[in-house]
Design a protein around this motif. Structure first.
Motif, PDB file in Angstrom:
ATOM      1  N   ARG A   2       0.848  -1.181   0.000  1.00 39.17           N
ATOM      2  CA  ARG A   2       0.000   0.000   0.000  1.00 39.17           C
ATOM      3  C   ARG A   2       0.887   1.234   0.000  1.00 39.17           C
ATOM      4  O   ARG A   2       1.832   1.327   0.777  1.00 39.17           O
ATOM      5  CB  ARG A   2      -0.895   0.018   1.241  1.00 39.17           C
ATOM      6  CG  ARG A   2      -1.847   1.193   1.281  1.00 39.17           C
ATOM      7  CD  ARG A   2      -2.612   1.201   2.572  1.00 39.17           C
ATOM      8  NE  ARG A   2      -3.419   0.007   2.732  1.00 39.17           N
ATOM      9  CZ  ARG A   2      -4.093  -0.264   3.829  1.00 39.17           C
ATOM     10  NH1 ARG A   2      -4.034   0.541   4.855  1.00 39.17           N
ATOM     11  NH2 ARG A   2      -4.816  -1.360   3.910  1.00 39.17           N
ATOM     12  N   ARG A   3       0.587   2.176  -0.861  1.00 32.60           N
ATOM     13  CA  ARG A   3       1.364   3.410  -0.925  1.00 32.60           C
ATOM     14  C   ARG A   3       0.484   4.550  -0.466  1.00 32.60           C
ATOM     15  O   ARG A   3      -0.587   4.768  -0.993  1.00 32.60           O
ATOM     16  CB  ARG A   3       1.856   3.667  -2.351  1.00 32.60           C
ATOM     17  CG  ARG A   3       2.672   4.927  -2.514  1.00 32.60           C
ATOM     18  CD  ARG A   3       3.433   4.913  -3.822  1.00 32.60           C
ATOM     19  NE  ARG A   3       2.552   4.715  -4.948  1.00 32.60           N
ATOM     20  CZ  ARG A   3       2.098   5.690  -5.725  1.00 32.60           C
ATOM     21  NH1 ARG A   3       2.455   6.922  -5.495  1.00 32.60           N
ATOM     22  NH2 ARG A   3       1.308   5.440  -6.739  1.00 32.60           N
ATOM     23  N   THR A 194       7.652   7.718  -8.213  1.00 35.45           N
ATOM     24  CA  THR A 194       8.350   8.986  -8.009  1.00 35.45           C
ATOM     25  C   THR A 194       7.396   9.968  -7.348  1.00 35.45           C
ATOM     26  O   THR A 194       6.340  10.277  -7.898  1.00 35.45           O
ATOM     27  CB  THR A 194       8.838   9.571  -9.349  1.00 35.45           C
ATOM     28  OG1 THR A 194       9.680   8.618 -10.003  1.00 35.45           O
ATOM     29  CG2 THR A 194       9.622  10.859  -9.118  1.00 35.45           C
ATOM     30  N   ALA A 195       7.756  10.437  -6.157  1.00 33.21           N
ATOM     31  CA  ALA A 195       6.930  11.407  -5.430  1.00 33.21           C
ATOM     32  C   ALA A 195       7.445  12.809  -5.731  1.00 33.21           C
ATOM     33  O   ALA A 195       8.594  13.134  -5.431  1.00 33.21           O
ATOM     34  CB  ALA A 195       6.979  11.131  -3.930  1.00 33.21           C
ATOM     35  N   LEU A 196       6.593  13.624  -6.339  1.00 32.71           N
ATOM     36  CA  LEU A 196       6.957  14.993  -6.678  1.00 32.71           C
ATOM     37  C   LEU A 196       6.138  15.973  -5.846  1.00 32.71           C
ATOM     38  O   LEU A 196       5.133  15.610  -5.246  1.00 32.71           O
ATOM     39  CB  LEU A 196       6.707  15.251  -8.167  1.00 32.71           C
ATOM     40  CG  LEU A 196       7.504  14.402  -9.155  1.00 32.71           C
ATOM     41  CD1 LEU A 196       6.995  14.628 -10.569  1.00 32.71           C
ATOM     42  CD2 LEU A 196       8.994  14.715  -9.063  1.00 32.71           C
ATOM     43  N   ASP A 202       8.740  14.315   6.649  1.00 32.03           N
ATOM     44  CA  ASP A 202       8.564  13.765   7.991  1.00 32.03           C
ATOM     45  C   ASP A 202       7.087  13.689   8.374  1.00 32.03           C
ATOM     46  O   ASP A 202       6.715  12.961   9.290  1.00 32.03           O
ATOM     47  CB  ASP A 202       9.307  14.616   9.024  1.00 32.03           C
ATOM     48  CG  ASP A 202      10.819  14.526   8.864  1.00 32.03           C
ATOM     49  OD1 ASP A 202      11.303  13.450   8.467  1.00 32.03           O
ATOM     50  OD2 ASP A 202      11.504  15.535   9.118  1.00 32.03           O
ATOM     51  N   ARG A 203       6.254  14.449   7.659  1.00 33.78           N
ATOM     52  CA  ARG A 203       4.835  14.510   8.004  1.00 33.78           C
ATOM     53  C   ARG A 203       3.933  13.906   6.935  1.00 33.78           C
ATOM     54  O   ARG A 203       2.732  13.749   7.142  1.00 33.78           O
ATOM     55  CB  ARG A 203       4.428  15.961   8.261  1.00 33.78           C
ATOM     56  CG  ARG A 203       5.131  16.596   9.453  1.00 33.78           C
ATOM     57  CD  ARG A 203       4.671  18.030   9.660  1.00 33.78           C
ATOM     58  NE  ARG A 203       3.240  18.112   9.926  1.00 33.78           N
ATOM     59  CZ  ARG A 203       2.685  17.942  11.123  1.00 33.78           C
ATOM     60  NH1 ARG A 203       3.453  17.655  12.167  1.00 33.78           N
ATOM     61  NH2 ARG A 203       1.389  18.060  11.295  1.00 33.78           N
ATOM     62  N   GLY A 204       4.490  13.561   5.801  1.00 30.13           N
ATOM     63  CA  GLY A 204       3.681  12.971   4.738  1.00 30.13           C
ATOM     64  C   GLY A 204       4.562  12.465   3.613  1.00 30.13           C
ATOM     65  O   GLY A 204       5.768  12.681   3.600  1.00 30.13           O
ATOM     66  N   GLY A 205       3.940  11.785   2.658  1.00 26.29           N
ATOM     67  CA  GLY A 205       4.694  11.249   1.534  1.00 26.29           C
ATOM     68  C   GLY A 205       5.377   9.933   1.832  1.00 26.29           C
ATOM     69  O   GLY A 205       6.303   9.538   1.130  1.00 26.29           O
TER      70      GLY A 205
END
Length: 216
Positions: A2-3, A194-196, A202-205
């Motif tokens: 799960r992402r 790839t997270a852009l 630290d709080r999300g992603g």
């Protein structure tokens, strides 16, 4: 697997329900996961390339990192993120971000994204990592892509220099996946995530690999 990704500038601690059983975890809930469910937290800064190895010594995933020119890479990913924000807001004539389908307007949007040099840099780097860390699997992808080209020369590819046949753009402000099986995918294959965007990592992603009990 799960992402769970929270993008954009929203850093509040609310829980978002998407109507399909998915949710966004708060920072506090992420911390609880690593304490109560024997989940291991990997504090990855996103620069070094780190392979994830199973008990048999096989590389099953890679935290890709960046090329040596970190500042140059930051400029590339910032451009890609800005371009996506522009296309999500104005692409296809919609007045707000929405789920993209393969209609004429959205095809034009994705074609423009893939033609931009920032995304082409990201695609090339992703293919390079794949070839380095999983060379036999990369070769398998490459051979099958060539077989597809020979079988049907009229097929239109996203870009000519990748071994990945498809791609997906997830526009924010919230993007997440729920537990699922895609029977159209190669069971032992790899994909690239790839997270852009501009967010506090630290709080999300976070990327949560539930079966491996890893929070990244």
């Amino acid at each position: 697997m799960r992402r769970l990704i929270r993008t954009g500038m929203q850093e509040d601690n609310h829980t978002f329900e998407d109507g399909m059983g998915g949710r966004i975890y708060t920072e506090e809930e992420i911390q609880e996961l690593t304490g109560e469910d024997s989940m291991r937290y990997i504090n990855w800064l996103g620069v070094l390339s780190i392979p994830i190895i199973d008990t048999h010594g096989r590389i099953i995933a890679v935290l890709g990192g960046t090329p040596r020119d970190v500042e140059g890479w930051r400029a590339i990913t910032n451009r890609a993120a800005t371009l996506m924000e522009t296309k999500a807001t104005h692409g296809g004539g919609q007045t707000e971000p929405c789920e993209l389908k393969n209609n004429k307007s959205n095809t034009q949007v994705t074609d423009e994204l893939l033609a931009d040099e920032s995304f082409q840099h990201i695609i090339r780097f992703s293919n390079l990592l794949f070839r380095i860390f999983a060379p036999m699997l990369f070769l398998y992808y490459q051979m099958n892509m060539e077989l597809l080209r020979n079988w049907n020369p009229s097929l239109v590819w996203n870009v000519a220099f990748t071994v990945f046949a498809t791609c997906t753009f997830n526009f924010g402000p919230h993007a997440l996946t729920i537990p699922h099986l895609d029977f159209g995918n190669l069971a032992w294959g790899w994909c690239v995530i790839t997270a852009l965007g501009h967010f506090n990592p630290d709080r999300g992603g976070h990327l949560i690999l539930w079966n491996l009990k890893l929070v990244i």
